[in-house]
Design a protein around this motif. Sequence first.
Motif, PDB file in Angstrom:
ATOM      1  N   PHE A 247       1.060  -0.807  -0.143  1.00 40.52           N
ATOM      2  CA  PHE A 247      -0.193  -0.419   0.181  1.00 40.52           C
ATOM      3  C   PHE A 247       1.073   1.247   0.152  1.00 40.52           C
ATOM      4  O   PHE A 247       2.366   1.063   0.202  1.00 40.52           O
ATOM      5  CB  PHE A 247      -0.643   0.162   0.913  1.00 40.52           C
ATOM      6  CG  PHE A 247      -1.882  -1.494   0.949  1.00 40.52           C
ATOM      7  CD1 PHE A 247      -3.126  -1.422   1.098  1.00 40.52           C
ATOM      8  CD2 PHE A 247      -1.007  -2.403   1.701  1.00 40.52           C
ATOM      9  CE1 PHE A 247      -3.371  -2.562   1.283  1.00 40.52           C
ATOM     10  CE2 PHE A 247      -1.980  -3.370   1.702  1.00 40.52           C
ATOM     11  CZ  PHE A 247      -2.801  -3.462   1.687  1.00 40.52           C
ATOM     12  N   ARG A 248       0.082   2.430  -0.796  1.00 41.37           N
ATOM     13  CA  ARG A 248       0.956   3.521  -0.378  1.00 41.37           C
ATOM     14  C   ARG A 248       0.952   4.450   0.968  1.00 41.37           C
ATOM     15  O   ARG A 248       2.069   4.645   1.489  1.00 41.37           O
ATOM     16  CB  ARG A 248       0.496   4.232  -1.005  1.00 41.37           C
ATOM     17  CG  ARG A 248      -0.257   4.451  -2.215  1.00 41.37           C
ATOM     18  CD  ARG A 248      -1.357   6.005  -2.544  1.00 41.37           C
ATOM     19  NE  ARG A 248      -1.672   4.913  -4.786  1.00 41.37           N
ATOM     20  CZ  ARG A 248      -1.237   5.776  -5.602  1.00 41.37           C
ATOM     21  NH1 ARG A 248       0.504   6.527  -5.872  1.00 41.37           N
ATOM     22  NH2 ARG A 248      -0.951   4.874  -6.520  1.00 41.37           N
ATOM     23  N   HIS A 249       1.085   4.012   2.043  1.00 43.75           N
ATOM     24  CA  HIS A 249       1.201   3.955   3.546  1.00 43.75           C
ATOM     25  C   HIS A 249       0.752   2.548   4.114  1.00 43.75           C
ATOM     26  O   HIS A 249       0.087   2.441   4.304  1.00 43.75           O
ATOM     27  CB  HIS A 249       0.438   5.105   4.147  1.00 43.75           C
ATOM     28  CG  HIS A 249      -0.139   6.366   2.764  1.00 43.75           C
ATOM     29  ND1 HIS A 249       1.135   6.971   2.903  1.00 43.75           N
ATOM     30  CD2 HIS A 249      -0.415   7.346   2.027  1.00 43.75           C
ATOM     31  CE1 HIS A 249       0.763   7.877   2.304  1.00 43.75           C
ATOM     32  NE2 HIS A 249      -0.072   8.039   1.554  1.00 43.75           N
ATOM     33  N   GLU A 250       1.885   2.534   4.815  1.00 42.77           N
ATOM     34  CA  GLU A 250       1.583   1.619   5.385  1.00 42.77           C
ATOM     35  C   GLU A 250       2.342   1.408   7.131  1.00 42.77           C
ATOM     36  O   GLU A 250       3.309   2.047   6.839  1.00 42.77           O
ATOM     37  CB  GLU A 250       2.852   0.176   5.122  1.00 42.77           C
ATOM     38  CG  GLU A 250       1.791   0.103   3.783  1.00 42.77           C
ATOM     39  CD  GLU A 250       3.119  -1.265   2.965  1.00 42.77           C
ATOM     40  OE1 GLU A 250       4.331  -2.081   4.182  1.00 42.77           O
ATOM     41  OE2 GLU A 250       2.608  -1.390   2.030  1.00 42.77           O
ATOM     42  N   PRO A 251       1.457   0.470   7.990  1.00 40.45           N
ATOM     43  CA  PRO A 251       0.551   0.143   8.157  1.00 40.45           C
ATOM     44  C   PRO A 251      -1.028   0.608   6.902  1.00 40.45           C
ATOM     45  O   PRO A 251      -0.583   2.223   7.524  1.00 40.45           O
ATOM     46  CB  PRO A 251      -0.144  -0.370   9.809  1.00 40.45           C
ATOM     47  CG  PRO A 251       1.441  -0.015   9.860  1.00 40.45           C
ATOM     48  CD  PRO A 251       2.117   1.212   9.457  1.00 40.45           C
ATOM     49  N   LEU A 252      -1.422   0.055   6.114  1.00 37.83           N
ATOM     50  CA  LEU A 252      -2.888   0.574   5.322  1.00 37.83           C
ATOM     51  C   LEU A 252      -3.619   1.581   7.261  1.00 37.83           C
ATOM     52  O   LEU A 252      -4.468   0.316   7.926  1.00 37.83           O
ATOM     53  CB  LEU A 252      -3.767  -0.160   5.041  1.00 37.83           C
ATOM     54  CG  LEU A 252      -4.289   0.100   4.489  1.00 37.83           C
ATOM     55  CD1 LEU A 252      -4.236   1.186   3.106  1.00 37.83           C
ATOM     56  CD2 LEU A 252      -5.275  -0.903   3.969  1.00 37.83           C
ATOM     57  N   PRO A 253      -4.072   2.547   6.896  1.00 40.05           N
ATOM     58  CA  PRO A 253      -5.105   3.048   7.810  1.00 40.05           C
ATOM     59  C   PRO A 253      -6.238   2.435   8.349  1.00 40.05           C
ATOM     60  O   PRO A 253      -6.848   2.249   7.125  1.00 40.05           O
ATOM     61  CB  PRO A 253      -5.291   4.224   7.864  1.00 40.05           C
ATOM     62  CG  PRO A 253      -3.895   4.506   6.832  1.00 40.05           C
ATOM     63  CD  PRO A 253      -3.537   3.863   6.193  1.00 40.05           C
ATOM     64  N   PHE A 258     -10.216   0.392   1.365  1.00 46.91           N
ATOM     65  CA  PHE A 258      -9.917  -1.417   1.676  1.00 46.91           C
ATOM     66  C   PHE A 258     -10.550  -2.358   2.238  1.00 46.91           C
ATOM     67  O   PHE A 258     -10.353  -2.880   2.362  1.00 46.91           O
ATOM     68  CB  PHE A 258      -8.260  -1.314   1.425  1.00 46.91           C
ATOM     69  CG  PHE A 258      -8.309  -1.054  -0.303  1.00 46.91           C
ATOM     70  CD1 PHE A 258      -8.271  -1.013  -1.074  1.00 46.91           C
ATOM     71  CD2 PHE A 258      -6.857  -0.556  -0.600  1.00 46.91           C
ATOM     72  CE1 PHE A 258      -8.145  -0.322  -2.472  1.00 46.91           C
ATOM     73  CE2 PHE A 258      -6.082   0.398  -1.654  1.00 46.91           C
ATOM     74  CZ  PHE A 258      -6.716   0.155  -2.098  1.00 46.91           C
ATOM     75  N   TRP A 259     -10.691  -2.118   3.945  1.00 50.51           N
ATOM     76  CA  TRP A 259     -10.330  -2.966   4.922  1.00 50.51           C
ATOM     77  C   TRP A 259     -11.878  -3.571   4.580  1.00 50.51           C
ATOM     78  O   TRP A 259     -12.044  -4.343   5.134  1.00 50.51           O
ATOM     79  CB  TRP A 259     -10.199  -1.718   6.112  1.00 50.51           C
ATOM     80  CG  TRP A 259      -9.118  -2.251   6.725  1.00 50.51           C
ATOM     81  CD1 TRP A 259      -7.729  -1.333   6.289  1.00 50.51           C
ATOM     82  CD2 TRP A 259      -7.780  -3.320   6.511  1.00 50.51           C
ATOM     83  NE1 TRP A 259      -6.626  -0.747   7.320  1.00 50.51           N
ATOM     84  CE2 TRP A 259      -6.803  -2.279   7.360  1.00 50.51           C
ATOM     85  CE3 TRP A 259      -8.097  -4.838   7.393  1.00 50.51           C
ATOM     86  CZ2 TRP A 259      -5.270  -3.415   8.087  1.00 50.51           C
ATOM     87  CZ3 TRP A 259      -6.699  -5.075   7.351  1.00 50.51           C
ATOM     88  CH2 TRP A 259      -5.639  -4.690   7.872  1.00 50.51           C
ATOM     89  N   ARG A 263     -15.414  -6.658  -1.923  1.00 46.95           N
ATOM     90  CA  ARG A 263     -14.469  -7.239  -3.360  1.00 46.95           C
ATOM     91  C   ARG A 263     -12.666  -7.205  -2.910  1.00 46.95           C
ATOM     92  O   ARG A 263     -11.705  -7.267  -3.538  1.00 46.95           O
ATOM     93  CB  ARG A 263     -15.043  -6.862  -4.525  1.00 46.95           C
ATOM     94  CG  ARG A 263     -16.622  -6.975  -4.588  1.00 46.95           C
ATOM     95  CD  ARG A 263     -16.248  -6.509  -6.117  1.00 46.95           C
ATOM     96  NE  ARG A 263     -17.691  -7.256  -6.518  1.00 46.95           N
ATOM     97  CZ  ARG A 263     -17.619  -7.362  -7.746  1.00 46.95           C
ATOM     98  NH1 ARG A 263     -17.660  -6.657  -8.998  1.00 46.95           N
ATOM     99  NH2 ARG A 263     -19.555  -7.965  -8.115  1.00 46.95           N
ATOM    100  N   VAL A 264     -12.344  -7.262  -1.882  1.00 49.66           N
ATOM    101  CA  VAL A 264     -10.900  -6.873  -1.555  1.00 49.66           C
ATOM    102  C   VAL A 264     -10.421  -7.146  -0.326  1.00 49.66           C
ATOM    103  O   VAL A 264     -10.966  -7.402   1.028  1.00 49.66           O
ATOM    104  CB  VAL A 264     -10.713  -5.198  -1.087  1.00 49.66           C
ATOM    105  CG1 VAL A 264      -9.219  -4.755  -0.866  1.00 49.66           C
ATOM    106  CG2 VAL A 264     -10.798  -4.335  -2.207  1.00 49.66           C
ATOM    107  N   THR A 265      -9.457  -8.440  -0.139  1.00 49.08           N
ATOM    108  CA  THR A 265      -8.565  -8.533   0.482  1.00 49.08           C
ATOM    109  C   THR A 265      -7.406  -8.006   0.966  1.00 49.08           C
ATOM    110  O   THR A 265      -6.831  -8.147  -0.398  1.00 49.08           O
ATOM    111  CB  THR A 265      -7.892 -10.252   0.090  1.00 49.08           C
ATOM    112  OG1 THR A 265      -9.741 -11.116   0.055  1.00 49.08           O
ATOM    113  CG2 THR A 265      -7.869 -11.078   0.819  1.00 49.08           C
ATOM    114  N   VAL A 266      -7.441  -7.506   2.184  1.00 52.26           N
ATOM    115  CA  VAL A 266      -6.110  -7.068   2.119  1.00 52.26           C
ATOM    116  C   VAL A 266      -5.067  -7.908   3.080  1.00 52.26           C
ATOM    117  O   VAL A 266      -5.251  -8.780   4.335  1.00 52.26           O
ATOM    118  CB  VAL A 266      -6.333  -5.846   3.504  1.00 52.26           C
ATOM    119  CG1 VAL A 266      -4.782  -5.423   4.368  1.00 52.26           C
ATOM    120  CG2 VAL A 266      -7.056  -4.693   2.321  1.00 52.26           C
ATOM    121  N   THR A 267      -3.755  -7.936   2.898  1.00 50.01           N
ATOM    122  CA  THR A 267      -2.444  -8.860   3.234  1.00 50.01           C
ATOM    123  C   THR A 267      -1.821  -7.891   4.332  1.00 50.01           C
ATOM    124  O   THR A 267      -1.201  -6.873   3.153  1.00 50.01           O
ATOM    125  CB  THR A 267      -2.212  -9.784   3.045  1.00 50.01           C
ATOM    126  OG1 THR A 267      -1.216  -9.455   2.068  1.00 50.01           O
ATOM    127  CG2 THR A 267      -3.276 -10.964   2.849  1.00 50.01           C
TER     128      THR A 267
END
Length: 306
Positions: A247-253, A258-259, A263-267
């Motif tokens: 992601f552009r910013h990690e950790p993803l806020p 997206f969370w 239709r999105v799986t975040v790892t």
Amino acid sequence: MKVLFAARAALWDSWAPALRRACPEMDLHREGDPASFDALIYAPGFPENGEVLDFTPFSRARIVQSLWAGVEQIVTNPTLTQPLCRMVDPGLARGMAEYCAGWAMRAHLRMDSFAQDGQWRHEIVPPLAEQRPVTILGMGELGRACAGALTALGFRVTGWSQSGRPVPGVEVLPGAALNQALGRAEILICLLPDTPQTRNLLDAERLALLPKGATLINAGRGSLIDDDALLAALERDRPGHAVLDVFRHEPLPAEHPFWAHPRVTVTPHIAAATRPETAAAIAAENLRRAMRDEPLLYLVDRERGY
């Protein structure tokens, strides 16, 4: 040879023993007079006070060996004039291949279609892997490892890279054929580095080229995809699902859409890790080469940024 371990203190206990085993002749330190070091082993986050490392005082250093595969946070440092080498860790490549193959199989077999709700969905029968086109964007070490794993499973793999350099057993399309590569990708795997040329490569126009219901797996860099364009594209089923590890910013806020998107799986940036037990040998070989004035492995091209 005297070497500075220019990385966060938290990495010392795992890396120092592995590096010393791989390179017994190395005199490894965590601090000291910059002008006394023959080489640096470096990872972003050093120094830990948040300042950007000034490489100028390291006048004797013959090499800066990165601990990580990505060098976008290093290569733009104007004080870095020493040769910079990225890490190509065989353990990292295997881990990436396993991650991408696992998620590709999950998408291919439609494993998430079988809700445990008492309904018998006998009509959901996937095709064989040879009937499922996969495109990999980025055919470096990681892309080739993933292509090997997927072709071994029977998938029809197309690779894409700017150069179009051939890879045995895989059709590799060159830079100008990106639209063609996207148009055939029922499963799209992104493994490109972060460079000015790759940022927002997958914008609204290019995402629209994907086949309806395609699965996008991004384990390269978060900057490759326009986040807003992806959210809009998911509503149009192109792609039908996105597996995102970077992601552009990690950790993803926590508030990022997206969370919660169905239709999105975040790892959490776990697709592949640099493993000291396998990567130390690569660092050791490069340190020896530097001391012998021999060609270095995985030398970074400053113009390309990787």
